[in-house]
Design a protein around this motif. Structure first.
Motif, PDB file in Angstrom:
ATOM      1  N   ALA A   1      19.495  -6.507  -0.608  1.00  0.00           N
ATOM      2  CA  ALA A   1      19.402  -6.269   0.837  1.00  0.00           C
ATOM      3  C   ALA A   1      20.694  -5.658   1.375  1.00  0.00           C
ATOM      4  N   ALA A   2      21.836  -6.181   0.931  1.00  0.00           N
ATOM      5  CA  ALA A   2      23.127  -5.661   1.392  1.00  0.00           C
ATOM      6  C   ALA A   2      23.310  -4.209   0.952  1.00  0.00           C
ATOM      7  N   GLU A   3      22.908  -3.902  -0.277  1.00  0.00           N
ATOM      8  CA  GLU A   3      23.034  -2.541  -0.807  1.00  0.00           C
ATOM      9  C   GLU A   3      22.155  -1.551  -0.028  1.00  0.00           C
ATOM     10  N   VAL A   4      20.938  -2.003   0.320  1.00  0.00           N
ATOM     11  CA  VAL A   4      19.979  -1.142   1.021  1.00  0.00           C
ATOM     12  C   VAL A   4      20.292  -1.059   2.514  1.00  0.00           C
ATOM     13  N   GLY A   5      20.920  -2.120   3.051  1.00  0.00           N
ATOM     14  CA  GLY A   5      21.224  -2.148   4.481  1.00  0.00           C
ATOM     15  C   GLY A   5      20.102  -2.741   5.308  1.00  0.00           C
ATOM     16  N   VAL A   6      19.359  -3.675   4.709  1.00  0.00           N
ATOM     17  CA  VAL A   6      18.280  -4.379   5.408  1.00  0.00           C
ATOM     18  C   VAL A   6      18.485  -5.874   5.209  1.00  0.00           C
ATOM     19  N   THR A   7      17.605  -6.677   5.774  1.00  0.00           N
ATOM     20  CA  THR A   7      17.745  -8.125   5.640  1.00  0.00           C
ATOM     21  C   THR A   7      17.139  -8.623   4.331  1.00  0.00           C
ATOM     22  N   LYS A   8      17.623  -9.762   3.896  1.00  0.00           N
ATOM     23  CA  LYS A   8      17.089 -10.431   2.713  1.00  0.00           C
ATOM     24  C   LYS A   8      15.597 -10.740   2.930  1.00  0.00           C
ATOM     25  N   GLY A   9      15.255 -11.136   4.142  1.00  0.00           N
ATOM     26  CA  GLY A   9      13.863 -11.452   4.479  1.00  0.00           C
ATOM     27  C   GLY A   9      12.944 -10.257   4.304  1.00  0.00           C
ATOM     28  N   LEU A  10      13.419  -9.060   4.674  1.00  0.00           N
ATOM     29  CA  LEU A  10      12.596  -7.862   4.523  1.00  0.00           C
ATOM     30  C   LEU A  10      12.351  -7.573   3.043  1.00  0.00           C
ATOM     31  N   ILE A  11      13.389  -7.686   2.224  1.00  0.00           N
ATOM     32  CA  ILE A  11      13.213  -7.451   0.784  1.00  0.00           C
ATOM     33  C   ILE A  11      12.207  -8.450   0.222  1.00  0.00           C
ATOM     34  N   SER A  12      12.308  -9.700   0.618  1.00  0.00           N
ATOM     35  CA  SER A  12      11.370 -10.726   0.156  1.00  0.00           C
ATOM     36  C   SER A  12       9.944 -10.387   0.572  1.00  0.00           C
ATOM     37  N   GLN A  13       9.770  -9.960   1.820  1.00  0.00           N
ATOM     38  CA  GLN A  13       8.437  -9.597   2.307  1.00  0.00           C
ATOM     39  C   GLN A  13       7.881  -8.403   1.543  1.00  0.00           C
ATOM     40  N   ILE A  14       8.712  -7.441   1.221  1.00  0.00           N
ATOM     41  CA  ILE A  14       8.268  -6.266   0.457  1.00  0.00           C
ATOM     42  C   ILE A  14       7.856  -6.696  -0.943  1.00  0.00           C
ATOM     43  N   GLU A  15       8.689  -7.491  -1.597  1.00  0.00           N
ATOM     44  CA  GLU A  15       8.393  -7.926  -2.963  1.00  0.00           C
ATOM     45  C   GLU A  15       7.123  -8.780  -3.032  1.00  0.00           C
ATOM     46  N   ASN A  16       6.821  -9.483  -1.969  1.00  0.00           N
ATOM     47  CA  ASN A  16       5.669 -10.374  -1.960  1.00  0.00           C
ATOM     48  C   ASN A  16       4.463  -9.768  -1.240  1.00  0.00           C
ATOM     49  N   SER A  17       4.493  -8.452  -1.055  1.00  0.00           N
ATOM     50  CA  SER A  17       3.386  -7.702  -0.456  1.00  0.00           C
ATOM     51  C   SER A  17       3.021  -8.193   0.939  1.00  0.00           C
ATOM     52  N   ARG A  18       4.006  -8.699   1.664  1.00  0.00           N
ATOM     53  CA  ARG A  18       3.755  -9.140   3.032  1.00  0.00           C
ATOM     54  C   ARG A  18       3.983  -8.008   4.023  1.00  0.00           C
ATOM     55  N   THR A  19       4.697  -6.968   3.587  1.00  0.00           N
ATOM     56  CA  THR A  19       4.908  -5.804   4.431  1.00  0.00           C
ATOM     57  C   THR A  19       5.098  -4.584   3.535  1.00  0.00           C
ATOM     58  N   VAL A  20       4.809  -3.427   4.078  1.00  0.00           N
ATOM     59  CA  VAL A  20       4.947  -2.175   3.340  1.00  0.00           C
ATOM     60  C   VAL A  20       6.218  -1.494   3.832  1.00  0.00           C
TER      61      VAL A  20
ATOM     62  N   SER B   1       9.011   1.360   4.709  1.00  0.00           N
ATOM     63  CA  SER B   1       8.983   2.773   5.076  1.00  0.00           C
ATOM     64  C   SER B   1       9.419   3.566   3.850  1.00  0.00           C
ATOM     65  N   LEU B   2       9.146   4.852   3.846  1.00  0.00           N
ATOM     66  CA  LEU B   2       9.543   5.696   2.721  1.00  0.00           C
ATOM     67  C   LEU B   2      11.058   5.665   2.530  1.00  0.00           C
ATOM     68  N   THR B   3      11.804   5.686   3.631  1.00  0.00           N
ATOM     69  CA  THR B   3      13.269   5.659   3.561  1.00  0.00           C
ATOM     70  C   THR B   3      13.761   4.373   2.896  1.00  0.00           C
ATOM     71  N   VAL B   4      13.198   3.240   3.309  1.00  0.00           N
ATOM     72  CA  VAL B   4      13.607   1.959   2.726  1.00  0.00           C
ATOM     73  C   VAL B   4      13.204   1.895   1.254  1.00  0.00           C
ATOM     74  N   LEU B   5      11.990   2.332   0.930  1.00  0.00           N
ATOM     75  CA  LEU B   5      11.536   2.319  -0.458  1.00  0.00           C
ATOM     76  C   LEU B   5      12.469   3.147  -1.340  1.00  0.00           C
ATOM     77  N   LEU B   6      12.794   4.348  -0.904  1.00  0.00           N
ATOM     78  CA  LEU B   6      13.683   5.200  -1.690  1.00  0.00           C
ATOM     79  C   LEU B   6      15.082   4.594  -1.814  1.00  0.00           C
ATOM     80  N   SER B   7      15.556   3.937  -0.761  1.00  0.00           N
ATOM     81  CA  SER B   7      16.864   3.266  -0.812  1.00  0.00           C
ATOM     82  C   SER B   7      16.845   2.111  -1.803  1.00  0.00           C
ATOM     83  N   ILE B   8      15.743   1.377  -1.829  1.00  0.00           N
ATOM     84  CA  ILE B   8      15.609   0.260  -2.784  1.00  0.00           C
ATOM     85  C   ILE B   8      15.654   0.797  -4.214  1.00  0.00           C
ATOM     86  N   ILE B   9      14.864   1.830  -4.484  1.00  0.00           N
ATOM     87  CA  ILE B   9      14.813   2.413  -5.835  1.00  0.00           C
ATOM     88  C   ILE B   9      16.198   2.925  -6.237  1.00  0.00           C
TER      89      ILE B   9
END
Length: 190
Positions: free
Chosen positions: A28-47, A49-57
């Motif tokens: 989350a710190a590397e991407v610049g988002v919250t830990k909660g958002l990363i958890s929600q993405i990993e657990n299919s609770r939210t999709v 954005s393309l920008t966030v997805l590319l930043s994660i990758i």
């Protein structure tokens, strides 16, 4: 059995993060988002954005082609059979005493549908959660209580419950044995 593309991406993110022994907080710190958002993405609770997805990758130091290489994008009109051994355990909340088993997921009329067997023990201490979906529950075993916006709803074996899971909700096991329910998530289009 092929999971929906969104679920495959969520699982791939979690898999790559764990392979590299990176914590949710570190990613989350590397991407610049919250830990909660990363958890929600990993657990299919939210999709994401393309920008966030590319930043994660990028933050996982994974080549884009490698990340997307093995995703199954095929679709079929054949009936879907899920064998007992094909049900997979998934992590949703980090609470001892809660267990999720994904039966299947698929797209219907452009919306993601996720079918899960959920079990919760009496000793589980689960906080309030929300999901970007509407949820249908069918109680298979035991007794439980939902708390949604201060209202309490008690369900027993054989009861059904449908609600907007985007609202914060809390579950509590009221039976000595764990309760079990079939949960069908109808994710919103976004």
């Amino acid at each position: 059995m092929s999971n929906d593309l969104i679920l495959q991406i969520s699982n791939r993110i979690k898999e790559k993060r764990k392979e590299q022994k990176i914590t949710l907080q570190e990613l989350a710190a590397e991407v610049g988002v919250t830990k909660g958002l990363i958890s929600q993405i990993e657990n299919s609770r939210t999709v994401p954005s393309l920008t966030v997805l590319l930043s994660i990758i990028k933050s996982l130091h994974v080549d884009l082609n490698d990340f997307f290489d093995k995703l199954d994008t095929s679709s079929s009109n054949e009936p879907l059979i899920i064998r007992a051994g094909e049900i997979s355990t998934i992590e949703k909340e980090y609470t001892k005493g809660t267990h999720y088993f994904r039966i299947t997921s698929f797209k219907h009329q452009g919306k993601l549908v996720d079918v899960v067997l959920y079990k919760q023990e009496k000793t589980a201490r689960k906080g309030y959660v929300s999901t970007q979906a509407h949820e249908f529950d069918y109680m298979l075993k035991g007794k439980m209580q939902y708390t949604i916006e201060g209202k309490k709803y008690v369900l027993e074996a054989g009861d059904s419950f449908y609600y907007d899971a985007r609202k914060e909700h809390h579950t509590k096991c009221l039976s000595e044995e764990p309760f079990e329910m079939l949960v069908v998530y109808f994710f919103d289009e976004e």
